[in-house]
Every structure is written in C-alpha cells, then in structure tokens.
Design an enzyme around this catalytic site. Sequence first.
Site, PDB file in Angstrom:
ATOM      1  N   ARG A  13     -13.310  -8.729   1.802  1.00 56.27           N
ATOM      2  CA  ARG A  13     -11.891  -8.485   1.483  1.00 56.27           C
ATOM      3  C   ARG A  13     -11.078  -9.721   1.862  1.00 56.27           C
ATOM      4  O   ARG A  13     -10.178 -10.140   1.134  1.00 56.27           O
ATOM      5  CB  ARG A  13     -11.366  -7.261   2.265  1.00 56.27           C
ATOM      6  CG  ARG A  13     -11.978  -5.929   1.885  1.00 56.27           C
ATOM      7  CD  ARG A  13     -11.494  -5.455   0.532  1.00 56.27           C
ATOM      8  NE  ARG A  13     -10.042  -5.350   0.468  1.00 56.27           N
ATOM      9  CZ  ARG A  13      -9.304  -4.358   0.982  1.00 56.27           C
ATOM     10  NH1 ARG A  13      -9.911  -3.333   1.573  1.00 56.27           N
ATOM     11  NH2 ARG A  13      -7.990  -4.354   0.880  1.00 56.27           N
ATOM     12  N   HIS A  67      -7.347   0.462  -6.418  1.00 57.65           N
ATOM     13  CA  HIS A  67      -7.545  -0.380  -5.235  1.00 57.65           C
ATOM     14  C   HIS A  67      -8.186  -1.683  -5.733  1.00 57.65           C
ATOM     15  O   HIS A  67      -9.363  -1.961  -5.488  1.00 57.65           O
ATOM     16  CB  HIS A  67      -8.452   0.350  -4.236  1.00 57.65           C
ATOM     17  CG  HIS A  67      -8.380  -0.180  -2.836  1.00 57.65           C
ATOM     18  ND1 HIS A  67      -7.592  -1.264  -2.473  1.00 57.65           N
ATOM     19  CD2 HIS A  67      -9.013   0.219  -1.688  1.00 57.65           C
ATOM     20  CE1 HIS A  67      -7.739  -1.489  -1.184  1.00 57.65           C
ATOM     21  NE2 HIS A  67      -8.586  -0.607  -0.687  1.00 57.65           N
ATOM     22  N   GLN A  75     -10.020  -4.289  -3.425  1.00 52.48           N
ATOM     23  CA  GLN A  75     -11.311  -3.763  -2.995  1.00 52.48           C
ATOM     24  C   GLN A  75     -12.374  -4.047  -4.059  1.00 52.48           C
ATOM     25  O   GLN A  75     -13.473  -4.519  -3.747  1.00 52.48           O
ATOM     26  CB  GLN A  75     -11.184  -2.251  -2.754  1.00 52.48           C
ATOM     27  CG  GLN A  75     -12.439  -1.583  -2.261  1.00 52.48           C
ATOM     28  CD  GLN A  75     -12.751  -1.933  -0.817  1.00 52.48           C
ATOM     29  OE1 GLN A  75     -11.927  -1.767   0.051  1.00 52.48           O
ATOM     30  NE2 GLN A  75     -13.946  -2.429  -0.569  1.00 52.48           N
ATOM     31  N   ASP A 128     -17.292   6.913  -1.552  1.00 56.71           N
ATOM     32  CA  ASP A 128     -16.023   6.825  -0.826  1.00 56.71           C
ATOM     33  C   ASP A 128     -15.694   8.229  -0.317  1.00 56.71           C
ATOM     34  O   ASP A 128     -16.333   9.216  -0.714  1.00 56.71           O
ATOM     35  CB  ASP A 128     -14.925   6.312  -1.788  1.00 56.71           C
ATOM     36  CG  ASP A 128     -13.577   6.114  -1.100  1.00 56.71           C
ATOM     37  OD1 ASP A 128     -13.536   6.026   0.142  1.00 56.71           O
ATOM     38  OD2 ASP A 128     -12.546   6.051  -1.820  1.00 56.71           O
ATOM     39  N   CYS A 149     -16.175   1.498   0.618  1.00 61.25           N
ATOM     40  CA  CYS A 149     -14.985   0.689   0.927  1.00 61.25           C
ATOM     41  C   CYS A 149     -14.573   0.827   2.387  1.00 61.25           C
ATOM     42  O   CYS A 149     -13.903  -0.045   2.920  1.00 61.25           O
ATOM     43  CB  CYS A 149     -13.841   1.094   0.008  1.00 61.25           C
ATOM     44  SG  CYS A 149     -13.413   2.837   0.148  1.00 61.25           S
ATOM     45  N   ARG A 207       0.882  -1.172   0.000  1.00 69.16           N
ATOM     46  CA  ARG A 207       0.000   0.000   0.000  1.00 69.16           C
ATOM     47  C   ARG A 207       0.912   1.212   0.000  1.00 69.16           C
ATOM     48  O   ARG A 207       1.697   1.413   0.933  1.00 69.16           O
ATOM     49  CB  ARG A 207      -0.910   0.001   1.231  1.00 69.16           C
ATOM     50  CG  ARG A 207      -1.542   1.369   1.477  1.00 69.16           C
ATOM     51  CD  ARG A 207      -2.644   1.353   2.482  1.00 69.16           C
ATOM     52  NE  ARG A 207      -3.806   0.667   1.952  1.00 69.16           N
ATOM     53  CZ  ARG A 207      -5.030   0.750   2.485  1.00 69.16           C
ATOM     54  NH1 ARG A 207      -5.235   1.493   3.552  1.00 69.16           N
ATOM     55  NH2 ARG A 207      -6.033   0.103   1.958  1.00 69.16           N
TER      56      ARG A 207
HETATM   57  N1   CP Z   1     -11.108  -0.303   2.444  1.00 69.19           N
HETATM   58  C1   CP Z   1      -9.842  -0.318   2.903  1.00 69.19           C
HETATM   59  O1   CP Z   1      -8.898  -0.553   2.149  1.00 69.19           O
HETATM   60  O2   CP Z   1      -9.714  -0.087   4.238  1.00 69.19           O
HETATM   61  P1   CP Z   1      -8.341   0.229   5.003  1.00 69.19           P
HETATM   62  O3   CP Z   1      -7.831   1.534   4.486  1.00 69.19           O
HETATM   63  O4   CP Z   1      -8.705   0.258   6.445  1.00 69.19           O
HETATM   64  O5   CP Z   1      -7.369  -0.881   4.690  1.00 69.19           O
HETATM   65  N1  NVA Z   2      -9.963   6.496  -1.594  1.00 68.18           N
HETATM   66  C1  NVA Z   2      -9.577   6.136  -0.246  1.00 68.18           C
HETATM   67  C2  NVA Z   2      -9.778   4.679  -0.034  1.00 68.18           C
HETATM   68  C3  NVA Z   2      -9.457   4.182   1.353  1.00 68.18           C
HETATM   69  C4  NVA Z   2      -9.606   2.692   1.489  1.00 68.18           C
HETATM   70  C5  NVA Z   2      -8.151   6.532  -0.008  1.00 68.18           C
HETATM   71  O1  NVA Z   2      -7.312   6.337  -0.898  1.00 68.18           O
HETATM   72  O2  NVA Z   2      -7.853   7.053   1.065  1.00 68.18           O
END
Ligand code: CP
Ligand code: NVA
Length: 319
Positions: free
Chosen positions: A305, A142, A145, A237, A277, A115
């Site tokens: 997930r 993502h 997701q 989101d 998400c 990430r």
């Molecule tokens: N939806 C998601 O990726 O959650 P986190 O940021 O908590 O991993």
């Molecule tokens: N769009 C959001 C998703 C978090 C899971 C971000 O990137 O922060």
Amino acid sequence: MKKKAKKKTAKRALRGRDYLSVDDFSTAEIKSLLALTAEIKAHPRRYRRSLEGKMMALIFEKPSLRTRTSFTVGIKQLGGDSILLTPADINLGKRESVYDVAKNLERMVDGIMIRTFGHDICTSLAQHASIPVINGLTDLEHPCQAMADIFTVLEHKKSLKRLKLSYIGDGNNVAHSLVLIAAKLGTTMFVATPEGYKPQAAIMERALGIASETGAHIVWTADPVEAAREADMVYTDTWASMGQEAEAAARRAVFAPYQVNKALISHAREDVLFMHCLPAHRGEEVTDEVIDSLNSVVFQEAENRLHAQKAIMLELLRE
Ligand code: CP
Ligand code: NVA
C-alpha cells in the site's frame, strides 16, 4: 463553477487527476503506475524530495490502520507532509458542507485523501475541489488497495497472463475494485459470493464491458469451490464491512460456506497466493492455518500500500 485543470500530456498524464475508482485510469495508466511502484519500492531514496513542500489532507470518517499509516508515511517519504482530519475535526456534511470543505482545502493543501461511507461524498468532494482527490475507501470501492494487490501478485507471478485470480466472500468495495482492475489488465477473475451478496450489477456490467476490450475473463459464481479450483490467488475480506456491524451475526451464518480454510484452499494450485486487504477476522472469513501459511502474502500486501500510494501521489501531485 470553475473546471478543474486536468491537463493531459504524455509525460504527466495523471497530473491533477483524481483517483476515485479503478475505472478512472486506463490500462496503460495502471501499468505505468505499477511500474513506478516497483521503481519507488526498489529505490525509495531517489524519490525523497519528489513532492517537497506538498501537503496532503487525510480525511477519515472510518477507522484505519494501513491507509492512515501508509499515506502519512508515504507523503513524508516523498518530501511532503500531511494533516489528519477526523470527524471530531470537520464532521463532514454536518458541521460544514462537502462543497465548503472542498473550497477551503483547495486553498491550503495540494491533495486530499478521503475515507468515507457514500461514494457520492467522495465524487462530490472531487468535483468541487480543484486539487487531486484520492479514494482511501468508500462503500463502493477501494482503488488504492486494488493497485497494491495487483502489484503484490506481480511480484510473485511476474505476469498476469494465464493466471486465475479468485475472490471469495462478500461482493463489497474491495471485490469491486479488484474486479475492475482485473478487467482493465485483461486477466481472469472469479468472484464467488452468496446469491444475495453479489458485487453490484453496475460494477459487474462495467467490468464485463472493459473485459470485452481487454480479453479479460470475469466470472461470478455462488460456488466457492469453483472459484478456488486451480486458482493462482485466493482473496477474501471481512463478511461485514465498516458500517455493516449490525448485520455481522446474520452475515456469519450466510457466509460460513465461503470461509477460506484448509479444505477450500486445497482446491487451488499448490503455489496459490492467499490475500486479504486486512483487517482479518480470524476464524470467520479465514482460518489461522491459511492466513499464517507460507502461501499467505497479506503483510507484503499491506506494505505495498505504501509503495503503490507513493506512486499514485507522485503522479497526481507532481509539478
Ligand atoms: N486494508 C485497509 O485499508 O486497511 P485499513 O482499514 O486499516 O486502512
Ligand atoms: N470491506 C472492508 C475493507 C476494509 C479495509 C470494509 O469496508 O470495512
């Protein structure tokens, strides 16, 4: 530089591959992963030794609840284990180059989940590492997701045929992966964003290109009501993604008309699925009455997930 052994056989088509973008997998591969997700969710014990002895490195350059928990628990439930690497440990690209991190990790672990911010960091890691790399969220996509999200829709609606899926809010990483998976699976997807916050043009072009082959119907609109009208799924989101915190106040003003509240969702079908998400910013992109309603499947989505990523790790890592 040695090329990654990305051997293709009918049975093990995904072995050794990366999952950086939804577009890395074909329609058939996505469908087979969705089927495997259902099988793993129904019979988790059958898979408890499937990745015995396999080790995943989990690199996090941004916070996480769901991704960290689901990958950590998921690999454990498959018989493997994981090691967490945060900026305090590796300081990717600063303490050590992405190339050197890749070359070290490939000698010690069997797969990497990352990430990070720039998608190029993720692709560079995958290019240099001879082991599978999974995108656990970048600024661009993502994809794990999106896999879990479509699986969740299928659990409720059985088929994607004749569904209208809608995403309302910021044209961000989550929107990108959703639009790509909808295109791959030949369904209808509306994306409603303010003019200045559309999904990236290259992603939309690619989605439309895929759609011309699969029969999907991909529509961008600035009108949230057009997206919500008769929708089978309404997804939103955060308005300010991780890394955009300084823009949060300005974004709140721009995105206010896109809030998924009772009035907006009343345009959708009665059995509409509300999806997010998470983490949610209650009172901003969604109101309590929507996220806490019977139509909301956000926690089922979060659980999925785990199952979807077990399927992905299994296919990419197994012998
Ligand atoms: N939806 C998601 O990726 O959650 P986190 O940021 O908590 O991993
Ligand atoms: N769009 C959001 C998703 C978090 C899971 C971000 O990137 O922060």
